[in-house]
Design a protein around this motif. Structure first.
Motif, PDB file in Angstrom:
ATOM      1  N   UNK A   1      12.427  21.993   2.248  1.00  0.00           N
ATOM      2  CA  UNK A   1      12.525  21.621   3.839  1.00  0.00           C
ATOM      3  C   UNK A   1      13.043  21.502   4.586  1.00  0.00           C
ATOM      4  N   UNK A   2      12.964  21.355   5.684  1.00  0.00           N
ATOM      5  CA  UNK A   2      13.591  21.563   6.556  1.00  0.00           C
ATOM      6  C   UNK A   2      14.606  20.611   7.319  1.00  0.00           C
ATOM      7  N   UNK A   3      15.891  20.793   7.908  1.00  0.00           N
ATOM      8  CA  UNK A   3      16.621  19.016   8.164  1.00  0.00           C
ATOM      9  C   UNK A   3      15.767  18.518   8.203  1.00  0.00           C
ATOM     10  N   UNK A   4      14.879  18.627   9.267  1.00  0.00           N
ATOM     11  CA  UNK A   4      14.487  17.802  10.470  1.00  0.00           C
ATOM     12  C   UNK A   4      13.388  16.111   9.193  1.00  0.00           C
ATOM     13  N   UNK A   5      13.630  17.188   8.035  1.00  0.00           N
ATOM     14  CA  UNK A   5      12.228  16.094   7.076  1.00  0.00           C
ATOM     15  C   UNK A   5      13.349  15.272   6.583  1.00  0.00           C
ATOM     16  N   UNK A   6      14.461  14.640   6.628  1.00  0.00           N
ATOM     17  CA  UNK A   6      15.341  14.222   6.352  1.00  0.00           C
ATOM     18  C   UNK A   6      14.806  12.513   7.146  1.00  0.00           C
ATOM     19  N   UNK A   7      14.832  12.939   8.847  1.00  0.00           N
ATOM     20  CA  UNK A   7      15.026  11.766   9.084  1.00  0.00           C
ATOM     21  C   UNK A   7      13.595  11.222   9.620  1.00  0.00           C
ATOM     22  N   UNK A   8      12.943  12.125   9.591  1.00  0.00           N
ATOM     23  CA  UNK A   8      10.652  12.167   9.431  1.00  0.00           C
ATOM     24  C   UNK A   8      10.731  11.762   8.509  1.00  0.00           C
ATOM     25  N   UNK A   9      11.073  11.648   7.213  1.00  0.00           N
ATOM     26  CA  UNK A   9      10.572  10.797   6.627  1.00  0.00           C
ATOM     27  C   UNK A   9      10.446   9.315   6.134  1.00  0.00           C
ATOM     28  N   UNK A  10      11.908   8.807   6.829  1.00  0.00           N
ATOM     29  CA  UNK A  10      12.499   7.344   7.139  1.00  0.00           C
ATOM     30  C   UNK A  10      11.372   7.228   8.125  1.00  0.00           C
ATOM     31  N   UNK A  11      11.187   7.846   9.137  1.00  0.00           N
ATOM     32  CA  UNK A  11      10.557   7.464  10.379  1.00  0.00           C
ATOM     33  C   UNK A  11       9.666   7.219  10.177  1.00  0.00           C
ATOM     34  N   UNK A  12       8.991   8.385   9.010  1.00  0.00           N
ATOM     35  CA  UNK A  12       7.379   7.717   8.659  1.00  0.00           C
ATOM     36  C   UNK A  12       7.011   6.587   8.004  1.00  0.00           C
ATOM     37  N   UNK A  13       8.280   6.640   7.070  1.00  0.00           N
ATOM     38  CA  UNK A  13       8.223   5.049   6.162  1.00  0.00           C
ATOM     39  C   UNK A  13       8.077   3.950   7.058  1.00  0.00           C
ATOM     40  N   UNK A  14       8.813   3.748   7.265  1.00  0.00           N
ATOM     41  CA  UNK A  14       9.207   2.587   8.537  1.00  0.00           C
ATOM     42  C   UNK A  14       7.606   2.385   9.101  1.00  0.00           C
ATOM     43  N   UNK A  15       6.921   2.901   9.230  1.00  0.00           N
ATOM     44  CA  UNK A  15       5.691   2.963  10.513  1.00  0.00           C
ATOM     45  C   UNK A  15       4.673   3.186   9.178  1.00  0.00           C
ATOM     46  N   UNK A  16       4.298   4.297   8.199  1.00  0.00           N
ATOM     47  CA  UNK A  16       3.487   3.734   7.385  1.00  0.00           C
ATOM     48  C   UNK A  16       3.525   3.860   5.953  1.00  0.00           C
ATOM     49  N   UNK A  17       4.024   2.658   6.004  1.00  0.00           N
ATOM     50  CA  UNK A  17       5.423   1.855   4.354  1.00  0.00           C
ATOM     51  C   UNK A  17       4.073   3.000   3.181  1.00  0.00           C
ATOM     52  N   UNK A  18       4.490   2.999   1.928  1.00  0.00           N
ATOM     53  CA  UNK A  18       3.618   3.555   1.164  1.00  0.00           C
ATOM     54  C   UNK A  18       4.217   3.231  -0.229  1.00  0.00           C
ATOM     55  N   UNK A  19       4.794   1.772  -0.512  1.00  0.00           N
ATOM     56  CA  UNK A  19       5.098   1.317  -1.284  1.00  0.00           C
ATOM     57  C   UNK A  19       3.371   0.942  -2.095  1.00  0.00           C
ATOM     58  N   UNK A  20       3.438   1.020  -3.539  1.00  0.00           N
ATOM     59  CA  UNK A  20       1.949   0.838  -3.735  1.00  0.00           C
ATOM     60  C   UNK A  20       2.778  -0.737  -5.557  1.00  0.00           C
ATOM     61  N   UNK A  21       1.986  -1.405  -5.469  1.00  0.00           N
ATOM     62  CA  UNK A  21       2.283  -1.735  -6.762  1.00  0.00           C
ATOM     63  C   UNK A  21       0.955  -1.889  -7.534  1.00  0.00           C
ATOM     64  N   UNK A  22       2.030  -0.855  -9.127  1.00  0.00           N
ATOM     65  CA  UNK A  22       0.933  -1.265 -10.355  1.00  0.00           C
ATOM     66  C   UNK A  22       0.535  -2.243 -11.214  1.00  0.00           C
ATOM     67  N   UNK A  23       0.059  -1.872 -12.259  1.00  0.00           N
ATOM     68  CA  UNK A  23      -0.108  -2.920 -12.969  1.00  0.00           C
ATOM     69  C   UNK A  23       1.357  -2.482 -13.520  1.00  0.00           C
ATOM     70  N   UNK A  24       2.233  -1.674 -13.733  1.00  0.00           N
ATOM     71  CA  UNK A  24       3.564  -1.740 -14.554  1.00  0.00           C
ATOM     72  C   UNK A  24       4.494  -1.967 -13.962  1.00  0.00           C
ATOM     73  N   UNK A  25       4.779  -0.403 -12.646  1.00  0.00           N
ATOM     74  CA  UNK A  25       6.531  -0.246 -11.470  1.00  0.00           C
ATOM     75  C   UNK A  25       6.131  -0.397 -10.837  1.00  0.00           C
ATOM     76  N   UNK A  26       6.452  -0.390  -9.082  1.00  0.00           N
ATOM     77  CA  UNK A  26       6.245  -0.978  -8.021  1.00  0.00           C
ATOM     78  C   UNK A  26       6.561   0.930  -8.329  1.00  0.00           C
ATOM     79  N   UNK A  27       5.914   1.674  -7.047  1.00  0.00           N
ATOM     80  CA  UNK A  27       6.053   3.577  -6.847  1.00  0.00           C
ATOM     81  C   UNK A  27       6.016   3.583  -4.974  1.00  0.00           C
ATOM     82  N   UNK A  28       6.704   4.502  -4.554  1.00  0.00           N
ATOM     83  CA  UNK A  28       6.215   4.550  -3.268  1.00  0.00           C
ATOM     84  C   UNK A  28       5.897   6.302  -3.623  1.00  0.00           C
ATOM     85  N   UNK A  29       4.924   6.741  -2.434  1.00  0.00           N
ATOM     86  CA  UNK A  29       4.769   7.687  -1.762  1.00  0.00           C
ATOM     87  C   UNK A  29       5.036   8.398  -0.618  1.00  0.00           C
ATOM     88  N   UNK A  30       6.431   8.885   0.022  1.00  0.00           N
ATOM     89  CA  UNK A  30       6.603   8.862   1.098  1.00  0.00           C
ATOM     90  C   UNK A  30       6.450  10.478   0.875  1.00  0.00           C
TER      91      UNK A  30
END
Length: 152
Positions: free
Chosen positions: A40-69
């Motif tokens: 990834x490009x260096x811009x990815x590092x900030x972009x991933x945090x910004x997008x996760x704040x705007x569009x969260x990706x946490x998922x509750x599953x039957x066993x463990x929580x998972x995120x798909x940023x």
């Protein structure tokens, strides 16, 4: 080898240390690894945090929580999926529900180069997540070789 297996490389599998306590630390560590490995490009590092704040990706599953940023392809050099595994859960917001917290133990951080493949890759990850036995195995994995064997 599965479609996911082709995108997950051993150098992008990380077992995060116990001192990683926040979503921001998790996202920083995994995206920095992907950047250092040239995916990834260096811009990815900030972009991933910004997008996760705007569009969260946490998922509750039957066993463990998972995120798909994930972020736009313009931040990606080469398609890959990084896998981060935590010993202790870190709080992420649930996808589509701002007021629900998910205790996440596994992160599948997507770097998709071809935007037309995003839905296909997301569906493959969701299919994996729905397999509770595989998720349990991932949390118990000891190294990148274990993770790759579980995913393939």
């Amino acid at each position: 080898m599965s479609e996911l297996g082709k995108m997950i490389h051993p150098e992008n599998i990380i077992f995060l240390p116990d001192n990683i306590k926040t979503k921001e630390n998790v996202l920083d560590n995994i995206s920095l690894l992907m950047f250092r490995n040239g995916y990834v490009k260096e811009s990815y590092i900030e972009a991933i945090k910004k997008r996760e704040d705007t569009f969260p990706t946490g998922l509750n599953t039957t066993s463990y929580g998972i995120a798909i940023p994930h972020v736009d392809s313009k931040h990606v050099n080469e398609a890959t999926i990084a896998v981060g595994i935590l010993k202790e859960p870190v709080e992420f917001q649930e996808m589509g529900a701002e007021d629900i917290i998910v205790p996440v133990r596994i992160i599948f951080m997507l770097a998709i180069k071809d935007p037309s493949k995003q839905l296909e890759v997301l569906q493959a990850v969701i299919s994996l997540i729905e397999n509770g036995a595989k998720i349990d195995e991932l949390v118990q994995a000891n190294d990148a070789t274990d993770v790759l064997q579980i995913l393939n």
